[in-house]
Design a protein around this motif. Structure first.
Motif, PDB file in Angstrom:
ATOM      1  N   ALA A  71      55.751  33.648  22.416  1.00  0.00           N
ATOM      2  CA  ALA A  71      56.394  32.474  23.007  1.00  0.00           C
ATOM      3  C   ALA A  71      57.248  32.928  24.173  1.00  0.00           C
ATOM      4  CB  ALA A  71      57.268  31.755  21.969  1.00  0.00           C
ATOM      5  N   LEU A  78      59.004  34.276  19.493  1.00  0.00           N
ATOM      6  CA  LEU A  78      60.022  33.293  19.139  1.00  0.00           C
ATOM      7  C   LEU A  78      61.328  33.995  18.760  1.00  0.00           C
ATOM      8  CD1 LEU A  78      60.715  30.300  18.658  1.00  0.00           C
ATOM      9  CD2 LEU A  78      59.829  30.561  16.317  1.00  0.00           C
ATOM     10  N   HIS A 117      58.325  25.241  21.622  1.00  0.00           N
ATOM     11  CA  HIS A 117      57.297  25.890  20.810  1.00  0.00           C
ATOM     12  C   HIS A 117      57.169  25.187  19.463  1.00  0.00           C
ATOM     13  CE1 HIS A 117      54.747  29.172  19.388  1.00  0.00           C
ATOM     14  NE2 HIS A 117      55.512  29.273  18.312  1.00  0.00           N
TER      15      HIS A 117
END
Length: 278
Positions: A71, A78, A117
């Motif tokens: 991401a 993340l 996301h």
């Protein structure tokens, strides 16, 4: 923390040159005390990153996303985004200024990308996910996201005191997940805390700041190194100190600046029953 120390802390608020202020002291296992209008809604700015992080970690527990998901910039995950280690610059429209995992660059953009996301994976707007996963279960009825999850949460001292209690004794996340959020991610990264100064290293968990108890910190030097929390550019902060078994919330409507670095540390000292300089 005693009733006397809380009263001394709250007395300081009357001397602050701010239009409005509300505060909460949240002892673990004790009764929350509120100063000012606990139901007044303030923009809490970056304090909202803590609630955004909580919502994203619910998404992790539910399996919608993983901390290891790619991401953000190439090579970032993340986890990097939530720990301000993905390499994005500060502003919402900032580009990449560092390789992932090499510097702690505090970034609104990173939190926005992390929320996006989850939004894509869950198939619903992030504000709705936040409301359903966090605000409604914790009965934060006067808290609302009005834009960027990095800077546009609005809330009250009463609501954020309830959230502080959740951090102390998790109910909507597992204790293990909250412990992970409180743990420094990518340790050893250096960086600058905007408006405060440089910390080498600048420690961060998953949206939870970990630079407490260090010289020059906005909460002073007596809040313990095990504390977590965040301050906001709207003149707001929240922290929880497990060593002292107490949390604190302060909301104002005067933008963060040198005034805050003068009055916040003595307030935090008073909550802990300490005197500034002692």
């Amino acid at each position: 923390m005693t009733d006397v120390s809380t009263s001394e802390a709250f007395a300081q608020l009357e001397t602050w040159e701010v239009p409005h202020v509300a505060a909460a002291v949240v002892p673990r296992g004790g009764e929350t005390r509120i100063a000012g209008d606990g139901d007044r809604v303030f923009r809490v700015a970056s304090v909202g990153k803590l609630l955004a992080g909580y919502a994203i970690m619910i998404g992790v527990e539910e399996g919608a996303v993983s901390l290891d998901d790619p991401a953000g910039p190439p090579g970032a995950t993340l986890r990097h985004l939530l720990a301000h280690a993905a390499g994005y610059g500060f502003e919402s429209d900032a580009g990449v200024v560092a390789a992932p995992g090499t510097r702690r660059v505090y970034s609104n953009r990173g939190i926005e990308v992390a929320a996006g996301h989850l939004e894509q994976a869950a198939g619903m707007p992030f504000a709705d996910y936040l409301a359903e996963a966090v605000l409604e279960p914790l009965m934060l009825g006067r808290t609302e996201l009005r834009g960027s999850p990095a800077s546009q949460l609005h809330s009250t001292a009463n609501d954020l005191a309830r959230f502080a209690r959740e951090i102390q004794a998790p109910t909507i996340l597992s204790a293990a997940t909250v412990a992970e959020m409180r743990t420094t991610q990518f340790p050893g990264l250096n960086g600058v805390l905007p408006g405060v100064g440089r910390f080498d290293p600048q420690d961060w968990g998953l949206t939870f700041e970990r630079n407490f108890g260090r010289p020059g910190h906005w909460s002073g030097e007596h809040v313990s190194r095990d504390a977590v929390g965040h301050f906001g550019g709207a003149g707001t902060f929240l922290w929880d100190d497990p060593d002292a078994a107490v949390g604190a919330v302060v909301l104002t409507d005067r933008d963060f600046g040198p005034w805050a670095l003068q009055v916040w540390p003595p307030f935090c000292d008073a909550v802990l029953g300490r005197r500034s300089g002692g």
